[in-house]
Design a protein around this motif. Sequence first.
Motif, PDB file in Angstrom:
ATOM      1  N   HIS A 287      -6.252 -40.619  32.356  1.00 55.25           N
ATOM      2  CA  HIS A 287      -4.853 -40.652  32.791  1.00 55.25           C
ATOM      3  C   HIS A 287      -4.623 -41.896  33.630  1.00 55.25           C
ATOM      4  CE1 HIS A 287      -1.203 -39.549  35.030  1.00 55.25           C
ATOM      5  NE2 HIS A 287      -0.941 -38.713  34.037  1.00 55.25           N
ATOM      6  N   GLU A 288      -3.442 -42.496  33.514  1.00 55.63           N
ATOM      7  CA  GLU A 288      -3.138 -43.748  34.204  1.00 55.63           C
ATOM      8  C   GLU A 288      -3.273 -43.653  35.713  1.00 55.63           C
ATOM      9  OE1 GLU A 288       0.821 -44.634  32.906  1.00 55.63           O
ATOM     10  OE2 GLU A 288       1.763 -43.118  34.198  1.00 55.63           O
ATOM     11  N   ARG A 289      -3.067 -42.457  36.279  1.00 56.65           N
ATOM     12  CA  ARG A 289      -3.201 -42.271  37.728  1.00 56.65           C
ATOM     13  C   ARG A 289      -4.629 -42.541  38.184  1.00 56.65           C
ATOM     14  NH1 ARG A 289      -4.331 -41.910  42.236  1.00 56.65           N
ATOM     15  NH2 ARG A 289      -3.530 -40.555  43.906  1.00 56.65           N
ATOM     16  N   PHE A 290      -5.618 -42.365  37.296  1.00 58.49           N
ATOM     17  CA  PHE A 290      -7.022 -42.473  37.672  1.00 58.49           C
ATOM     18  C   PHE A 290      -7.725 -43.640  36.969  1.00 58.49           C
ATOM     19  CE2 PHE A 290      -5.611 -38.084  37.962  1.00 58.49           C
ATOM     20  CZ  PHE A 290      -5.808 -37.863  39.313  1.00 58.49           C
ATOM     21  N   ALA A 291      -6.928 -44.590  36.501  1.00 60.48           N
ATOM     22  CA  ALA A 291      -7.494 -45.735  35.777  1.00 60.48           C
ATOM     23  C   ALA A 291      -8.462 -46.542  36.647  1.00 60.48           C
ATOM     24  CB  ALA A 291      -6.367 -46.637  35.278  1.00 60.48           C
ATOM     25  N   HIS A 292      -8.220 -46.577  37.954  1.00 55.50           N
ATOM     26  CA  HIS A 292      -9.056 -47.386  38.846  1.00 55.50           C
ATOM     27  C   HIS A 292      -9.867 -46.532  39.821  1.00 55.50           C
ATOM     28  CE1 HIS A 292      -6.929 -50.786  37.170  1.00 55.50           C
ATOM     29  NE2 HIS A 292      -5.772 -50.267  37.526  1.00 55.50           N
TER      30      HIS A 292
ATOM     31  N   ALA B 201       5.694 -36.355  32.409  1.00 51.00           N
ATOM     32  CA  ALA B 201       4.854 -37.053  33.383  1.00 51.00           C
ATOM     33  C   ALA B 201       4.095 -36.097  34.299  1.00 51.00           C
ATOM     34  CB  ALA B 201       5.710 -38.014  34.210  1.00 51.00           C
ATOM     35  N   ILE B 202       4.794 -35.158  34.911  1.00 52.28           N
ATOM     36  CA  ILE B 202       4.149 -34.315  35.917  1.00 52.28           C
ATOM     37  C   ILE B 202       3.189 -33.310  35.289  1.00 52.28           C
ATOM     38  CG2 ILE B 202       6.082 -32.685  36.012  1.00 52.28           C
ATOM     39  CD1 ILE B 202       3.593 -33.689  38.842  1.00 52.28           C
ATOM     40  N   THR B 203       3.559 -32.698  34.169  1.00 54.07           N
ATOM     41  CA  THR B 203       2.656 -31.723  33.554  1.00 54.07           C
ATOM     42  C   THR B 203       1.437 -32.413  32.957  1.00 54.07           C
ATOM     43  OG1 THR B 203       3.963 -31.758  31.513  1.00 54.07           O
ATOM     44  CG2 THR B 203       4.439 -30.012  33.097  1.00 54.07           C
ATOM     45  N   CYS B 204       1.611 -33.639  32.481  1.00 58.65           N
ATOM     46  CA  CYS B 204       0.475 -34.404  31.964  1.00 58.65           C
ATOM     47  C   CYS B 204      -0.528 -34.678  33.087  1.00 58.65           C
ATOM     48  CB  CYS B 204       0.973 -35.712  31.355  1.00 58.65           C
ATOM     49  SG  CYS B 204      -0.330 -36.713  30.595  1.00 58.65           S
ATOM     50  N   LYS B 205      -0.018 -35.104  34.232  1.00 61.26           N
ATOM     51  CA  LYS B 205      -0.896 -35.403  35.368  1.00 61.26           C
ATOM     52  C   LYS B 205      -1.608 -34.150  35.869  1.00 61.26           C
ATOM     53  CE  LYS B 205      -0.815 -36.972  40.192  1.00 61.26           C
ATOM     54  NZ  LYS B 205       0.024 -37.416  41.332  1.00 61.26           N
ATOM     55  N   VAL B 206      -0.852 -33.081  36.076  1.00 57.85           N
ATOM     56  CA  VAL B 206      -1.439 -31.851  36.626  1.00 57.85           C
ATOM     57  C   VAL B 206      -2.453 -31.250  35.646  1.00 57.85           C
ATOM     58  CG1 VAL B 206      -0.930 -29.485  37.366  1.00 57.85           C
ATOM     59  CG2 VAL B 206       0.552 -31.364  38.083  1.00 57.85           C
ATOM     60  N   ASN B 207      -2.141 -31.288  34.359  1.00 60.36           N
ATOM     61  CA  ASN B 207      -3.077 -30.766  33.368  1.00 60.36           C
ATOM     62  C   ASN B 207      -4.359 -31.593  33.333  1.00 60.36           C
ATOM     63  OD1 ASN B 207      -3.856 -29.156  30.945  1.00 60.36           O
ATOM     64  ND2 ASN B 207      -3.628 -31.115  29.917  1.00 60.36           N
ATOM     65  N   TYR B 208      -4.229 -32.911  33.450  1.00 64.80           N
ATOM     66  CA  TYR B 208      -5.412 -33.778  33.442  1.00 64.80           C
ATOM     67  C   TYR B 208      -6.318 -33.453  34.626  1.00 64.80           C
ATOM     68  CZ  TYR B 208      -8.435 -37.828  33.234  1.00 64.80           C
ATOM     69  OH  TYR B 208      -9.556 -38.629  33.158  1.00 64.80           O
TER      70      TYR B 208
ATOM     71  N   ILE C  45     -11.254 -30.799  36.800  1.00 62.65           N
ATOM     72  CA  ILE C  45     -11.835 -29.878  37.781  1.00 62.65           C
ATOM     73  C   ILE C  45     -12.588 -28.750  37.083  1.00 62.65           C
ATOM     74  CG2 ILE C  45     -11.257 -28.165  39.554  1.00 62.65           C
ATOM     75  CD1 ILE C  45      -8.851 -30.111  40.210  1.00 62.65           C
ATOM     76  N   LYS C  46     -11.999 -28.205  36.036  1.00 60.67           N
ATOM     77  CA  LYS C  46     -12.604 -27.058  35.350  1.00 60.67           C
ATOM     78  C   LYS C  46     -13.798 -27.449  34.485  1.00 60.67           C
ATOM     79  CE  LYS C  46      -8.824 -25.539  33.396  1.00 60.67           C
ATOM     80  NZ  LYS C  46      -7.924 -24.688  32.581  1.00 60.67           N
ATOM     81  N   HIS C  47     -13.739 -28.632  33.878  1.00 58.34           N
ATOM     82  CA  HIS C  47     -14.742 -28.978  32.867  1.00 58.34           C
ATOM     83  C   HIS C  47     -15.641 -30.160  33.213  1.00 58.34           C
ATOM     84  CE1 HIS C  47     -12.635 -26.109  30.374  1.00 58.34           C
ATOM     85  NE2 HIS C  47     -11.519 -26.822  30.438  1.00 58.34           N
ATOM     86  N   TYR C  48     -15.268 -30.928  34.256  1.00 55.10           N
ATOM     87  CA  TYR C  48     -16.038 -32.127  34.581  1.00 55.10           C
ATOM     88  C   TYR C  48     -16.395 -32.184  36.067  1.00 55.10           C
ATOM     89  CZ  TYR C  48     -14.473 -33.543  29.942  1.00 55.10           C
ATOM     90  OH  TYR C  48     -14.220 -33.593  28.588  1.00 55.10           O
ATOM     91  N   ASP C  49     -16.474 -31.020  36.699  1.00 57.50           N
ATOM     92  CA  ASP C  49     -16.878 -30.923  38.104  1.00 57.50           C
ATOM     93  C   ASP C  49     -16.004 -31.776  39.012  1.00 57.50           C
ATOM     94  OD1 ASP C  49     -18.443 -29.872  40.160  1.00 57.50           O
ATOM     95  OD2 ASP C  49     -19.815 -31.597  40.149  1.00 57.50           O
ATOM     96  N   GLY C  50     -14.723 -31.919  38.637  1.00 58.72           N
ATOM     97  CA  GLY C  50     -13.794 -32.658  39.483  1.00 58.72           C
ATOM     98  C   GLY C  50     -13.827 -34.156  39.312  1.00 58.72           C
ATOM     99  N   LEU C  51     -14.671 -34.669  38.414  1.00 57.41           N
ATOM    100  CA  LEU C  51     -14.757 -36.111  38.194  1.00 57.41           C
ATOM    101  C   LEU C  51     -13.663 -36.557  37.213  1.00 57.41           C
ATOM    102  CD1 LEU C  51     -18.630 -36.397  37.768  1.00 57.41           C
ATOM    103  CD2 LEU C  51     -17.303 -36.977  39.809  1.00 57.41           C
ATOM    104  N   PRO C  52     -12.992 -37.672  37.460  1.00 57.88           N
ATOM    105  CA  PRO C  52     -11.902 -38.130  36.587  1.00 57.88           C
ATOM    106  C   PRO C  52     -12.444 -38.880  35.367  1.00 57.88           C
ATOM    107  CG  PRO C  52     -12.124 -39.618  38.424  1.00 57.88           C
ATOM    108  CD  PRO C  52     -13.136 -38.530  38.655  1.00 57.88           C
ATOM    109  N   VAL C  53     -13.154 -38.169  34.521  1.00 61.35           N
ATOM    110  CA  VAL C  53     -13.846 -38.806  33.402  1.00 61.35           C
ATOM    111  C   VAL C  53     -13.378 -38.309  32.036  1.00 61.35           C
ATOM    112  CG1 VAL C  53     -15.915 -39.294  34.760  1.00 61.35           C
ATOM    113  CG2 VAL C  53     -15.733 -37.121  33.538  1.00 61.35           C
ATOM    114  N   LYS C  54     -12.461 -37.355  32.019  1.00 54.68           N
ATOM    115  CA  LYS C  54     -11.991 -36.847  30.727  1.00 54.68           C
ATOM    116  C   LYS C  54     -11.262 -37.957  29.966  1.00 54.68           C
ATOM    117  CE  LYS C  54      -9.243 -33.145  28.623  1.00 54.68           C
ATOM    118  NZ  LYS C  54      -8.529 -34.038  27.690  1.00 54.68           N
TER     119      LYS C  54
END
Length: 269
Positions: free
Chosen positions: A182-187, A157-164, A169-178
Amino acid sequence: MKKKKFNQIDYIVENLASSFSKIENFELLQESEEGRKLFDFIVKSIADMESFQSLFLNYYIPASNKSIADSWSQISSSKYKHLLNISKSDLKDNLYETIRLGYVGLFHKYESYLKALVDAVNFLLKELNEISDLLSIEKYCQREYGINIYKSHNHFAITCKVNYISNCIKHYDGLPVKEPIHERFAHFSKDEKIQIERDEFKSDIDRMKGHCELLLSQILAIGFKQFIESEIHGENENARVLKEKYDQILKNFEYTLSDFSNPRNYFTQ
């Protein structure tokens, strides 16, 4: 009487020694080069994670908050403030950026820890593996669970969240669009950068520290599970006795390693 200053390294070593002293024949492990290397690795890794946490929570984040307060004070006292359409919350992006970078650093710490842990356990079990013709931790994980141990972060759970977060941040300018999200950013809004508060970041560092301790047990369990399986292989009387002796231990290993054998999905469908 002057109070003795708390020493983090003393605390780590003493707690580890207390925990390991409960292991049968641990003093023999301490006497070996392999055992000392593993013990030194654990101390260094825990101290490194503690330093990382202290750096962000006690220095970087307070500095960001001070910068926000100073900027807001300047804006509030400016004779041109009536021309400025800036709220205090608008200034918080420096804080969020600091925390976002913290997640990148946290995942890099974990990647380094995982590689060093696997190397240390392989070294610990090197002689045993050579005698019994066993696989390395990496090869056994690939054969038994079909996973690359170095890319197993989505199994936890924790490594999945932190990696996401780190990848966004590294590839999408910090936008939760990858994708997948991830379920934490579903909404979360896909048009706004990830914003995480200090308390959640602190909680995630603590969870990562706990995960690193669990992972140590899991990687050791993988090594010893493979050895026990090799010892009970066969149909002779000795193998049957060993099977009975180690049956409960192997069941415990399966429970400990359930993250590998039966991982949960942490992404939205």
